[in-house]
Structure formats: structure tokens, C-alpha cells
Design a protein around this motif. Structure first.
Motif, PDB file in Angstrom:
ATOM      1  N   ILE A  96       0.842  -1.206   0.000  1.00  0.00           N
ATOM      2  CA  ILE A  96       0.000   0.000   0.000  1.00  0.00           C
ATOM      3  C   ILE A  96       0.872   1.249   0.000  1.00  0.00           C
ATOM      4  O   ILE A  96       0.649   2.202  -0.778  1.00  0.00           O
ATOM      5  CB  ILE A  96      -0.946  -0.010   1.217  1.00  0.00           C
ATOM      6  CG1 ILE A  96      -2.035  -1.077   1.032  1.00  0.00           C
ATOM      7  CG2 ILE A  96      -1.576   1.368   1.420  1.00  0.00           C
ATOM      8  CD1 ILE A  96      -2.912  -1.280   2.255  1.00  0.00           C
ATOM      9  N   ALA A  97       1.891   1.264   0.860  1.00  0.00           N
ATOM     10  CA  ALA A  97       2.787   2.415   0.933  1.00  0.00           C
ATOM     11  C   ALA A  97       3.531   2.628  -0.389  1.00  0.00           C
ATOM     12  O   ALA A  97       3.687   3.763  -0.866  1.00  0.00           O
ATOM     13  CB  ALA A  97       3.782   2.224   2.077  1.00  0.00           C
ATOM     14  N   LEU A 100       1.170   4.146  -3.067  1.00  0.00           N
ATOM     15  CA  LEU A 100       0.896   5.563  -2.830  1.00  0.00           C
ATOM     16  C   LEU A 100       2.091   6.425  -3.236  1.00  0.00           C
ATOM     17  O   LEU A 100       1.924   7.487  -3.865  1.00  0.00           O
ATOM     18  CB  LEU A 100       0.554   5.785  -1.350  1.00  0.00           C
ATOM     19  CG  LEU A 100      -0.791   5.208  -0.880  1.00  0.00           C
ATOM     20  CD1 LEU A 100      -0.947   5.390   0.623  1.00  0.00           C
ATOM     21  CD2 LEU A 100      -1.952   5.859  -1.630  1.00  0.00           C
ATOM     22  N   SER A 103       2.322   6.513  -7.097  1.00  0.00           N
ATOM     23  CA  SER A 103       1.324   7.419  -7.682  1.00  0.00           C
ATOM     24  C   SER A 103       1.791   8.864  -7.592  1.00  0.00           C
ATOM     25  O   SER A 103       1.632   9.642  -8.546  1.00  0.00           O
ATOM     26  CB  SER A 103      -0.017   7.246  -6.955  1.00  0.00           C
ATOM     27  OG  SER A 103      -0.516   5.944  -7.118  1.00  0.00           O
ATOM     28  N   ALA A 104       2.390   9.231  -6.464  1.00  0.00           N
ATOM     29  CA  ALA A 104       2.901  10.593  -6.311  1.00  0.00           C
ATOM     30  C   ALA A 104       4.083  10.843  -7.244  1.00  0.00           C
ATOM     31  O   ALA A 104       4.192  11.909  -7.858  1.00  0.00           O
ATOM     32  CB  ALA A 104       3.319  10.828  -4.859  1.00  0.00           C
ATOM     33  N   SER A 118       9.844   1.538  -8.098  1.00  0.00           N
ATOM     34  CA  SER A 118       8.801   0.931  -7.270  1.00  0.00           C
ATOM     35  C   SER A 118       8.796  -0.585  -7.359  1.00  0.00           C
ATOM     36  O   SER A 118       8.526  -1.280  -6.373  1.00  0.00           O
ATOM     37  CB  SER A 118       7.426   1.465  -7.685  1.00  0.00           C
ATOM     38  OG  SER A 118       7.052   1.004  -8.966  1.00  0.00           O
ATOM     39  N   THR A 178      -2.393   6.906 -12.742  1.00  0.00           N
ATOM     40  CA  THR A 178      -2.325   6.697 -11.294  1.00  0.00           C
ATOM     41  C   THR A 178      -3.609   6.105 -10.730  1.00  0.00           C
ATOM     42  O   THR A 178      -3.597   5.568  -9.621  1.00  0.00           O
ATOM     43  CB  THR A 178      -2.025   8.029 -10.579  1.00  0.00           C
ATOM     44  OG1 THR A 178      -3.011   8.996 -10.965  1.00  0.00           O
ATOM     45  CG2 THR A 178      -0.650   8.555 -10.947  1.00  0.00           C
ATOM     46  N   LEU A 182      -4.123   3.622  -7.357  1.00  0.00           N
ATOM     47  CA  LEU A 182      -4.959   3.962  -6.202  1.00  0.00           C
ATOM     48  C   LEU A 182      -6.035   2.895  -5.987  1.00  0.00           C
ATOM     49  O   LEU A 182      -6.381   2.567  -4.846  1.00  0.00           O
ATOM     50  CB  LEU A 182      -5.593   5.331  -6.419  1.00  0.00           C
ATOM     51  CG  LEU A 182      -4.617   6.509  -6.489  1.00  0.00           C
ATOM     52  CD1 LEU A 182      -5.348   7.806  -6.785  1.00  0.00           C
ATOM     53  CD2 LEU A 182      -3.819   6.631  -5.184  1.00  0.00           C
ATOM     54  N   THR A 185      -4.459   0.030  -4.086  1.00  0.00           N
ATOM     55  CA  THR A 185      -4.270   0.233  -2.649  1.00  0.00           C
ATOM     56  C   THR A 185      -5.507  -0.188  -1.865  1.00  0.00           C
ATOM     57  O   THR A 185      -5.401  -0.751  -0.769  1.00  0.00           O
ATOM     58  CB  THR A 185      -3.950   1.708  -2.341  1.00  0.00           C
ATOM     59  OG1 THR A 185      -5.036   2.532  -2.773  1.00  0.00           O
ATOM     60  CG2 THR A 185      -2.677   2.148  -3.026  1.00  0.00           C
TER      61      THR A 185
END
Length: 417
Positions: A96-97, A100, A103-104, A118, A178, A182, A185
Motif C-alpha cells: 500500500i505504501a 501511494l 502514484s505521487a 517501485s 495513477t 490507487l 491500494t
């Protein structure tokens, strides 16, 4: 885990309790598979659509494979030392981390660098989840139901893969890139909650502890030899690398040879999952309970034929049929081999055994990806499929030939394949 101890499940819950444990385990596998496939399908399509050549996609998967290669043995060690349920939940939180942060990062820079970074960490967390969850299976399934429960677990994963392929194809065409990350997640968050609800507890039982009678699970553990036949490992490596090769090149095959779109790419991925689900449902039938890993060479041989058949294929319907056949063969082989490994290896060493088998898979995958990265666009995806499929056929044929020679030299021996 100490050598004088082995892991056994807490048998205190009643049958209804174990059914609940198995149900939440399957739910976790389902949502984790959605998240995993959403990430990989989305990332590979972003690289293909950005104009990157096949070498860059191979580099992305090679980075993930290298991470898995290095993490496989440690993940197996951790799965044998610590609570496997907790390891699964920890890996979900890590993924999950990572999603995120990815995506940023995609908002700020080119997709290549963000995805290359990633996948290294994602692959490590993913391998930890898969190893720990796979090692949990013998503890929550009855020995006589290993085939059926492993099949159900693969059905859950492939159902998740199919849903992810369809959803990702739509998200990539309708929303920014993205959005698919999301979405993933959220599925990993549900996986965490489901694994938490399994409420599995393990107890350590010393081997030298005398008991007047053994329950079926403990007797089943005592009969294991901890030895894996070479042909099982070889077949696992071949079918695993075939799946990785399809993942690496099918998007480029759609773009460059079928002139397709992201929706058609998602459709092909969903056909793979559909073939897998149908084959897994067949394995849950009682009449197939006695099928074992000795039939895997035939499945691997047919999968090699289907892989090579991509070379002359230029029609989406034929490609879809081939993907369904390959999805069925890939998952049939893996389930049959997983069941054999679970039968041969004790629970206390299962994580390490799975880890080392995966080391062999990833080691060969890295060689394949290195070749793809070096060749770049020199070879078309269909040409690579033809070469690897032909290699699968040759290896299995050579194996049969070798055993035929041995059987003629020793008429009393039966053919292990």
C-alpha cells in the motif's frame, strides 16, 4: 525454526471455525491478486504506451525478478520462523505504501524511472506474501483435501487477476495512469482485513514429545521426506518462466503485431485468468483428487506448443484462445506441483523449500530478461514466443527420451513421469 520442532496448526477451533479461516484466507488471496495484477498490468502498459521498447519492459520485469530472486530464500526463512499470517499483513501494508508513493512520483517524473524504482520494493513485499500464504495452506486444509483447497486458492487468485485485467484496461483508457494504482491500494487494504480475520494460531510441537496417538495432520507431517524430485523443479521453472515471458511481451505483441488498444490488452489478460479459473474448478472435482505432479510434463509440453503458436497469430480471437489455454496450463502445472511439494516437505521447512524453488525460477527468468533487454527490438514478441515454446517442447521431449533409455536399461523400473 529449531530443527527439533515443527509447526502444526492450533486444532482447537471446530469445523465451522476452520471453514471461516479458509474462507477469509481465500478472500485475502482474491483481493491481493487484484492489487498485484493491477500494478503489473498497469505498469507494463504505461511503459508500452510511452514508446518504450521491449527492452525497457524487460528491464522493468528484470528488476522485479532480481528483487524476487534475492528475496525468495530470506522470505522462505521468515515464513518458517515467524507467524505467517502477520507476515502476509505486513507485506500488504508495505505494498500500500509503495503504491501511494509511486502514484505521487508518476505526477512528477517520467513513468520509466518511477516504475523502475517501485518494482524493486513491490516485488520483495509480493514475494513475502506469496511465500508465507502458500506455506499456510497445509495448516488450514485437511491432507486429503490439499488438491481441492489449492485449486480453490488458485481460483481466488485468478478470479482476482481477471477482475484486475478488466478493471485496469478500463482505468487506463478512461482515467490517468495513477488511478489503477490507487484502486490497487484499496484491494490490498481489504486483503489485510481478511487475513486479520483468519485468526490462525500456530503451536510448536517438539518431535521427540511422546503422544499416545497422532491426529491425521500430525501423522501426515511424520510421513514427509523433504526431498523434491528434479523433474518437478524443472517443470516448475519452465512453466513459471513461460508465464513471466508472456507478461513481459504480450503488451508489445498487442501494440506492434495486433495493432490493439489497452482494452484489447486487458481482454487478453482476462482470457488467461478465465482459462485458469475453469481449469482450477475442474481440479476441485472429487474424481481428480488423485491426480498428481507426474502429469505436469504433458501440460508443460502442450503449453510450449501454445506459446510457439503465437508466431503465426495475427487475429485477436486466436490470441485470446491461446491465452486461455496458457492460463489453464500455467495454473494446472503450478497447483499440481505445489500439492506435490506440500506432500513431500514438512510444514516446518515448507517456506524454505518454496523459497529455493522460486530462486531457481527467478534465476532462469533473469537470464531470459537479460537476453530481451540486450536484443531490444531486434526480435518481435512472436519470434521470442516461438523460440521459448520450442525450447519447452525440446526439454520435455529430451526428458522423456532420457527416461525411455533408462527404462530400457532397467526393465523393472517404472517411468517417474
Amino acid at each position: 525454526m529449531n530443527q527439533d520442532a515443527n509447526i502444526a496448526p492450533n486444532l482447537a477451533p471446530d469445523r465451522a471455525g476452520f471453514r471461516s479461516v479458509r474462507s477469509f484466507f481465500l478472500l485475502s488471496a482474491f483481493f491481493a491478486a487484484i492489487g498485484r495484477n493491477t500494478y503489473y498490468v498497469g505498469a507494463i502498459w504505461m511503459l508500452a504506451a510511452s514508446g518504450s521498447n521491449a527492452g525497457s519492459i524487460a528491464l522493468f520485469l528484470a528488476l522485479g525478478s532480481t528483487s524476487e530472486f534475492l528475496a525468495s530464500a530470506p522470505a522462505g526463512f521468515l515464513a518458517d520462523r515467524f507467524d505467517r499470517q502477520s507476515l502476509c499483513m505486513a507485506s500488504d501494508w508495505i505494498r500500500i505504501a509503495i503504491l501511494l508513493m509511486t502514484s505521487a512520483a508518476l505526477v512528477l517524473q517520467e513513468p520509466d524511472y518511477a516504475l523502475y524504482g517501485s518494482v524493486i520494493f513491490f516485488a520483495v513485499a509480493d514475494r513475502l506474501y506469496l511465500t508465507a500464504s502458500s506455506a499456510m495452506v497445509p495448516s488450514i486444509a485437511r491432507p486429503e483435501s490439499l488438491m481441492a483447497f489449492n485449486s480453490l486458492a488458485y481460483v481466488a487468485m485468478q478470479a482476482g487477476n481477471m477482475l484486475a485485467a478488466i478493471a485496469t484496461g478500463w482505468l487506463l483508457s478512461a482515467k490517468p495512469g495513477t488511478a489503477c494504482f490507487l484502486f490497487a491500494t484499496g484491494t490490498f487494504a481489504i486483503s489485510v482485513l481478511s487475513m486479520f480475520r483468519t485468526a490462525i494460531r500456530y503451536r510448536i510441537l517438539p518431535v521427540d514429545h511422546c503422544r499416545p496417538a497422532l491426529d491425521p495432520r500430525e501423522a501426515f507431517e511424520r510421513e514427509k521426506t523433504d526431498r523434491l524430485p528434479l523433474y518437478l523443479v524443472l517443470n516448475y521453472v519452465l512453466i513459471y518462466v513461460m508465464g513471466m515471458l508472456i507478461s513481459a511481451l504480450i503488451s508489445k505483441f498487442v501494440v506492434s503485431e495486433l495493432q490493439g488498444t489497452s482494452l484489447e490488452f486487458g481482454m487478453l489478460e482476462s482470457y488467461w485468468a478465465a482459462g485458469a479459473i475453469i481449469s482450477m474448478m475442474i481440479l476441485t472435482l472429487r474424481r481428480f483428487a488423485k491426480v498428481d505432479g507426474r502429469v505436469t510434463p504433458i501440460i508443460v509440453l502442450l503449453s510450449g506448443v501454445a506459446t510457439a503458436a503465437f508466431y503465426p497469430t495475427r487475429h485477436l480471437d486466436i490470441a485470446s484462445a491461446l491465452m486461455a489455454l496458457l492460463g489453464a496450463g500455467y495454473n494446472l502445472s503450478r497447483v499440481l506441483i505445489d500439492v506435490e511439494i506440500q506432500k513431500l516437505v514438512s510444514s516446518s521447512k515448507l517456506g524454505r523449500a518454496k523459497g529455493w524453488v522460486h530462486v531457481a525460477c527467478m534465476g532462469f527468468s533473469l537470464l531470459v530478461y537479460a537476453g530481451l533487454a540486450v536484443s531490444g527490438n531486434a526480435l518481435t514478441p512472436s519470434a521470442v514466443f516461438l523460440a521459448f515454446g520450442s525450447g519447452m517442447i525440446a526439454v520435455i521431449a529430451a526428458g522423456y527420451g532420457l527416461h525411455l533409455v533408462k527404462n530400457r536399461a532397467s526393465p523393472g523400473r517404472s517411468m517417474p513421469l
